[in-house]
Design a protein around this motif. Sequence first.
Motif, mmCIF file in Angstrom:
data_model
loop_
_atom_site.group_PDB
_atom_site.id
_atom_site.type_symbol
_atom_site.label_atom_id
_atom_site.label_comp_id
_atom_site.label_asym_id
_atom_site.label_seq_id
_atom_site.Cartn_x
_atom_site.Cartn_y
_atom_site.Cartn_z
ATOM 1 N N MET A 1 1.100 -4.597 5.006
ATOM 2 C CA MET A 1 1.660 -4.638 4.122
ATOM 3 C C MET A 1 3.189 -4.045 5.565
ATOM 4 O O MET A 1 4.364 -3.746 4.824
ATOM 5 C CB MET A 1 1.838 -2.595 3.648
ATOM 6 C CG MET A 1 0.569 -3.279 2.560
ATOM 7 S SD MET A 1 1.709 -5.032 1.526
ATOM 8 C CE MET A 1 2.879 -3.882 -0.074
ATOM 9 N N ALA B 1 8.064 2.311 -5.280
ATOM 10 C CA ALA B 1 6.834 1.431 -4.972
ATOM 11 C C ALA B 1 7.394 0.680 -3.820
ATOM 12 O O ALA B 1 6.904 0.927 -3.304
ATOM 13 C CB ALA B 1 6.758 0.904 -6.228
ATOM 14 N N VAL C 1 2.512 -7.032 -3.924
ATOM 15 C CA VAL C 1 3.546 -6.272 -3.531
ATOM 16 C C VAL C 1 4.607 -7.015 -2.943
ATOM 17 O O VAL C 1 6.242 -7.381 -3.303
ATOM 18 C CB VAL C 1 3.243 -5.053 -3.207
ATOM 19 C CG1 VAL C 1 4.192 -4.475 -2.865
ATOM 20 C CG2 VAL C 1 2.648 -4.249 -4.002
ATOM 21 N N ALA D 1 -2.233 -5.841 -1.621
ATOM 22 C CA ALA D 1 -0.846 -4.983 -1.848
ATOM 23 C C ALA D 1 0.058 -6.872 -1.220
ATOM 24 O O ALA D 1 1.297 -6.662 -1.659
ATOM 25 C CB ALA D 1 -1.162 -4.424 -1.352
ATOM 26 N N ASN E 1 4.813 10.684 1.496
ATOM 27 C CA ASN E 1 4.647 9.140 0.283
ATOM 28 C C ASN E 1 4.766 9.457 -1.245
ATOM 29 O O ASN E 1 4.443 8.806 -1.517
ATOM 30 C CB ASN E 1 4.224 7.936 0.911
ATOM 31 C CG ASN E 1 2.955 8.353 -0.281
ATOM 32 O OD1 ASN E 1 2.313 9.659 0.058
ATOM 33 N ND2 ASN E 1 1.331 7.398 0.671
ATOM 34 N N ARG F 1 6.524 2.640 -0.682
ATOM 35 C CA ARG F 1 5.273 3.102 -0.109
ATOM 36 C C ARG F 1 5.094 2.024 0.536
ATOM 37 O O ARG F 1 4.105 2.115 1.187
ATOM 38 C CB ARG F 1 4.923 3.775 -1.708
ATOM 39 C CG ARG F 1 5.186 5.340 -2.206
ATOM 40 C CD ARG F 1 4.136 5.316 -3.387
ATOM 41 N NE ARG F 1 4.124 6.789 -3.603
ATOM 42 C CZ ARG F 1 4.197 7.248 -5.408
ATOM 43 N NH1 ARG F 1 4.036 6.042 -6.402
ATOM 44 N NH2 ARG F 1 3.549 8.306 -5.228
ATOM 45 N N ALA F 2 5.518 1.139 -0.156
ATOM 46 C CA ALA F 2 4.943 0.016 0.476
ATOM 47 C C ALA F 2 5.943 0.003 2.160
ATOM 48 O O ALA F 2 4.831 -0.960 2.526
ATOM 49 C CB ALA F 2 5.682 -1.190 -0.029
ATOM 50 N N ALA G 1 -3.924 -1.018 5.315
ATOM 51 C CA ALA G 1 -2.728 -0.388 5.156
ATOM 52 C C ALA G 1 -1.712 -1.388 6.498
ATOM 53 O O ALA G 1 -0.145 -1.142 5.619
ATOM 54 C CB ALA G 1 -2.993 0.847 6.098
#
Lengths: 215, 251
Positions: free
Chosen positions: B162, B82, B114, B110, B57, B85-86, B159
């Motif tokens: 997302m 970004a 995000v 997030a 990542n 990475r999401a 994690a």
Amino acid sequence: MSVLSTYSDLFLRAFGTTIQLFLYSAVGSLVLGTLLAMLRVSPVPVFRVTGTAYVTLVRNTPLTLVFFFFAFAYPLLKIVRLDPFQGAVVALTLYTSAFICEVVRSGINTVPVGQAEASRALGLTFGQMLFSVVLPQAMRSVVPPLVSTLIALLKNTTIAAGFSVSDAGSISYVLSDEGANMLVGLSWVAFCFVLLVIPLTLVQRALEKRWSVAR
Amino acid sequence: MTAPTPAPPMIRMAGVDKFFGPLHVLKEITLEVPKGQVVVVLGPSGSGKSTLCRTINRLEPVDKGTIEVDGQPLPAEGKELARLRADVGMVFQSFNLFAHKSIVDNVMLAPVKVRRTPAAQARKTAMELLERVGIANQAEKYPAQLSGGQQQRAAIARALAMRPKVMLFDEPTSALDPEMVQEVLDVMTTLAKEGMTMLVVTHEMGFARKAADRVLFMADGEIVEDSTPEAFFSAPKSNRAKDFLGKILTH
């Protein structure tokens, strides 16, 4: 006591101006100082250099000189006209923000690098990472030096008296013009400053207490 | 009608080189991980396995070679990266939960920032995930108030919030007290069974045997062995792998 009662109007007006100078410059320098700190930790080299140059230049300049600049040099640039009060706010803000920047930056450095890595791994942008994760934690660890810087700002406002602003620093001019007892008069000025600093100390204590629980 | 193009591998690395100063930490790494595969990366410390995990990542940029996630090459630092990475979940050795936020806020952050998920919905999903990893009753606490095992399970939930396509685990149990290792491994095993693509850097041989589809053995920045867990543990081919297994399995 007689000095204070005779000149109560003068004290009220002058300290009122001091408080205004302080509040405007405090808000301004907290915002500008935090922005500068963000520049200094940015991944973009140009931003970092800009932040560093600003701090080096402004922090190493005597505050009086910054005031002189806005009183006499800045008007020659013919940009926006500033009255003495506005000039004083700008001078104090620019000067203090260099110190706030360094305080905030040292706070950012206390935040473990893993916090930033976790933010990046989740897809947060650099700005989101700073505002949601890093700065809130950075601010928590720098409350005492931040408040010290603001106390210094409060006392620095008196320099404006030398540049046509009728703040607390100008009380001594009036008292000496009118032949009042300077020993008593200046002691009252000092006492009033202590009174003004107390709320700041209380704010510091409250923030430290609240944030020490919340983690 | 065109013939369906075969799905790209979830992770593809080709000719990846990485240096730390004069130290050559990744040497010409080439690797493909198909969707749904659980890969465990083993190897002595300093072999480059954590670095390998972190390049996927782009927490560690590489000096040479290409890395693709789900067919998409890693973009340079910025909004594009970004976004990528999401979709890639990561779990760290030191948990890295946000210290100033409660557990549920950690999991929600997030998705809200995000993915722009409405807060109420993000909270609901967060609570479901915390339920799934068995710490829903800790949701309002701060990370420092939890045990290491609970913190790591919260980090896994964060994690997963997302909805990642792939999960990277960088020594997820190495900082834990021994009695807390199993609770984290159980969560990971369930995740593996559910079909999540996973790349796990670990020293837990039990997990490798039980949950892995594939074992990579790294030494000195190279992938020395690439085989199934059975083959690797019963008949390692290289001397370095034999040596490594000899050291850890006798204890």
